[in-house]
Design an enzyme around this catalytic site. Structure first.
Site, PDB file in Angstrom:
ATOM      1  N   GLY A   1       0.833  -1.206   0.000  1.00  0.00           N
ATOM      2  CA  GLY A   1       0.000   0.000   0.000  1.00  0.00           C
ATOM      3  C   GLY A   1       0.859   1.244   0.000  1.00  0.00           C
ATOM      4  O   GLY A   1       2.055   1.173  -0.287  1.00  0.00           O
ATOM      5  N   ASN A   2       0.258   2.375   0.310  1.00  0.00           N
ATOM      6  CA  ASN A   2       1.042   3.611   0.454  1.00  0.00           C
ATOM      7  C   ASN A   2       0.340   4.518   1.454  1.00  0.00           C
ATOM      8  O   ASN A   2      -0.712   4.173   1.985  1.00  0.00           O
ATOM      9  CB  ASN A   2       1.260   4.280  -0.911  1.00  0.00           C
ATOM     10  CG  ASN A   2      -0.047   4.644  -1.570  1.00  0.00           C
ATOM     11  OD1 ASN A   2      -0.818   5.445  -1.052  1.00  0.00           O
ATOM     12  ND2 ASN A   2      -0.325   4.022  -2.721  1.00  0.00           N
ATOM     13  N   TYR A   3       0.933   5.684   1.711  1.00  0.00           N
ATOM     14  CA  TYR A   3       0.445   6.545   2.800  1.00  0.00           C
ATOM     15  C   TYR A   3      -0.729   7.441   2.429  1.00  0.00           C
ATOM     16  O   TYR A   3      -1.177   8.238   3.245  1.00  0.00           O
ATOM     17  CB  TYR A   3       1.588   7.445   3.293  1.00  0.00           C
ATOM     18  CG  TYR A   3       2.736   6.692   3.917  1.00  0.00           C
ATOM     19  CD1 TYR A   3       2.547   5.923   5.056  1.00  0.00           C
ATOM     20  CD2 TYR A   3       4.014   6.753   3.366  1.00  0.00           C
ATOM     21  CE1 TYR A   3       3.604   5.239   5.634  1.00  0.00           C
ATOM     22  CE2 TYR A   3       5.065   6.071   3.933  1.00  0.00           C
ATOM     23  CZ  TYR A   3       4.859   5.312   5.073  1.00  0.00           C
ATOM     24  OH  TYR A   3       5.892   4.630   5.642  1.00  0.00           O
ATOM     25  N   SER A   4      -1.240   7.350   1.215  1.00  0.00           N
ATOM     26  CA  SER A   4      -2.303   8.274   0.799  1.00  0.00           C
ATOM     27  C   SER A   4      -3.554   8.113   1.669  1.00  0.00           C
ATOM     28  O   SER A   4      -3.988   6.997   1.964  1.00  0.00           O
ATOM     29  CB  SER A   4      -2.666   8.013  -0.670  1.00  0.00           C
ATOM     30  OG  SER A   4      -3.836   8.719  -0.995  1.00  0.00           O
TER      31      SER A   4
ATOM     32  N   ALA B   1      -3.130   7.784  -5.492  1.00  0.00           N
ATOM     33  CA  ALA B   1      -1.754   7.287  -5.422  1.00  0.00           C
ATOM     34  C   ALA B   1      -1.829   5.807  -5.779  1.00  0.00           C
ATOM     35  O   ALA B   1      -2.043   4.952  -4.919  1.00  0.00           O
ATOM     36  CB  ALA B   1      -1.193   7.482  -4.022  1.00  0.00           C
TER      37      ALA B   1
END
Ligand code: C5P
Length: 403
Positions: A208-211, A276
């Site tokens: 995943g990512n921090y968005s 993102a």
């Protein structure tokens, strides 16, 4: 200054919540509104007309005429002057009288004369609010087009708990401001992608990512409030915006977001891609949880590029815009993306700017256009940033149509 120049009649009735009206009037004037206060005789026992006159910078009106000089307080003129009539707090008594068309005080006659939209923010004990008579009266007002600002639940002046507390002044002002936002996107369908994507590794893990989706959601809300029909395709996040003009499609993976976006885009006047999106996804998803604790390689495949595909599909009258979140050589990288993905403009934010990027409520952006222009904006909260982006988009859409 979302209510700049708006004429608002603030009607106060006899409720303990009248103390909140002081803050309400202060906030309305801060937003640029001109406020004229009308109090029922009982309201004066809860909050002083002097306080309200000082805050609104106008004498408070209660009686049909001034007993000292006979000057007439014309409810008809007030009704014509007003852009909005807001009754906050509104007691069960005033609501009942409004429902029947009773006109035995200046506020009620003003209600009957008003040609403008009317808002009512009830404040009463929970049993009174839930009484069938009040429910029916509120329904009558609603059917007549009166905007109801639902009371909140919580502790009441009586000591009881329940629904009946007048909504907080900030929220009431927000509701009015939303109403008066120009509907300059009316009739346009806009696609927004937002949030992160999650690429499953096994049934319990993902890449995943921090968005957090905040920027995309602020944009979706801004466009919806300005009359656009918004198709929001969002990855998994905690809070998603709700608005009657927003249709939400929730997705998890980049592939799901790709399919949804490619399907939706042909019908849209524009798309703004704030998501993102993962650039890589595991080549194979493990069907069971990986339990063995030893080093292992995870083969990754590139995901499909939504932006590039929409860039290929784009028709002459459509606008496509993307975001670039960069850590170095920001402008150069953003310009490359603008060309590669066939964007009409790209919104650049840098991770090097304090207060910009994932999770913050603020952002500092630059808008780079195809023609090579760069517009730099100050650090602002994401709602204001969304307004700047929406304004830019509108200019592009208008330009498109002229060509
Ligand atoms: O990941 P990158 O920095 O290249 O993203 C730039 C823009 O492209 C963003 O607007 C993002 O939403 C979009 N994008 C996309 N599909 C991808 C990768 C990025 O739509 N697979």
């Amino acid at each position: 200054m979302t209510l700049r120049g708006k004429h608002i009649i603030a009607g106060l009735t006899g409720s303990i919540a009248a103390y909140k009206a002081a803050m309400l009037v202060r906030l309305l004037t801060k937003e640029g509104a001109e406020v004229q206060i009308v109090m029922t005789p009982t309201a004066k026992q809860f909050i002083s007309p002097l306080t309200m006159a000082t805050l609104s910078k106008h004498p408070v009106r209660t009686d049909f005429f001034n007993p000292e000089n006979g000057e007439w307080n014309s409810h008809v003129n007030m009704g014509i002057w007003a852009d909005a009539l807001l009754i906050a707090p509104a007691t069960a008594n005033t609501i009942a009288k409004m429902a029947t068309g009773t006109a035995d005080n200046l506020l009620l006659t003003t209600c009957l004369s008003a040609r403008c939209p009317v808002w009512v923010a009830p404040a009463m004990d929970t049993d009174m609010f839930l009484h069938p008579a009040t429910i029916r009266n509120i329904e009558t007002l609603r059917q007549r087009g009166v905007h109801l600002i639902e009371p909140a639940a919580g502790e009441l002046a009586s000591g009881l708990e329940g629904k009946g507390r007048m909504e907080e002044p900030e929220i009431i002002v927000k509701r009015l401001a939303e109403y008066f936002v120009p509907k300059d996107f009316h009739g346009r369908k806009i696609l927004i992608t937002a949030g992160p994507t999650q690429e499953p590794i096994d049934p319990v893990r993902f890449i995943g990512n921090y968005s957090t989706g905040k920027m995309g959601y602020a944009l979706a809300k801004e466009l919806a409030q300005r009359g656009a029909e918004v198709l929001l395709i969002a990855g998994p996040t905690e809070h998603r915006p709700q608005h009657p003009n927003i249709t939400l499609t929730g997705v998890q993976t980049a592939a799901e977001m790709y399919d949804a976006a490619v399907k939706a885009f042909p019908d849209c006047a524009a798309a703004i891609l704030t998501a993102a999106v993962a650039d890589f996804t595991p080549a194979n998803v493990y069907p069971q949880k990986i339990t063995e604790k030893k080093e292992f390689a995870l083969p990754l495949l590139p995901t499909k590029d939504i932006a590039a595909e929409l860039g290929r599909m784009k028709q002459a009258q459509q606008i496509l815009a993307g975001f670039a979140l960069e850590t170095h050589n920001e402008t150069e990288h953003a310009q490359q993306k603008l060309q590669n993905k066939n964007f009409d403009f790209i919104v650049l934010n840098s991770l090097n700017d304090a207060g910009a990027g994932f999770g913050y409520d603020t952002n500092r952006i630059s808008i780079l256009s195809r023609e090579g222009n760069i517009r730099r904006f100050d650090l602002k909260n994401k709602t204001e940033v969304a307004e700047d982006i929406a304004n830019h988009l509108l200019t592009c859409l208008k330009h498109c149509i002229i060509i």
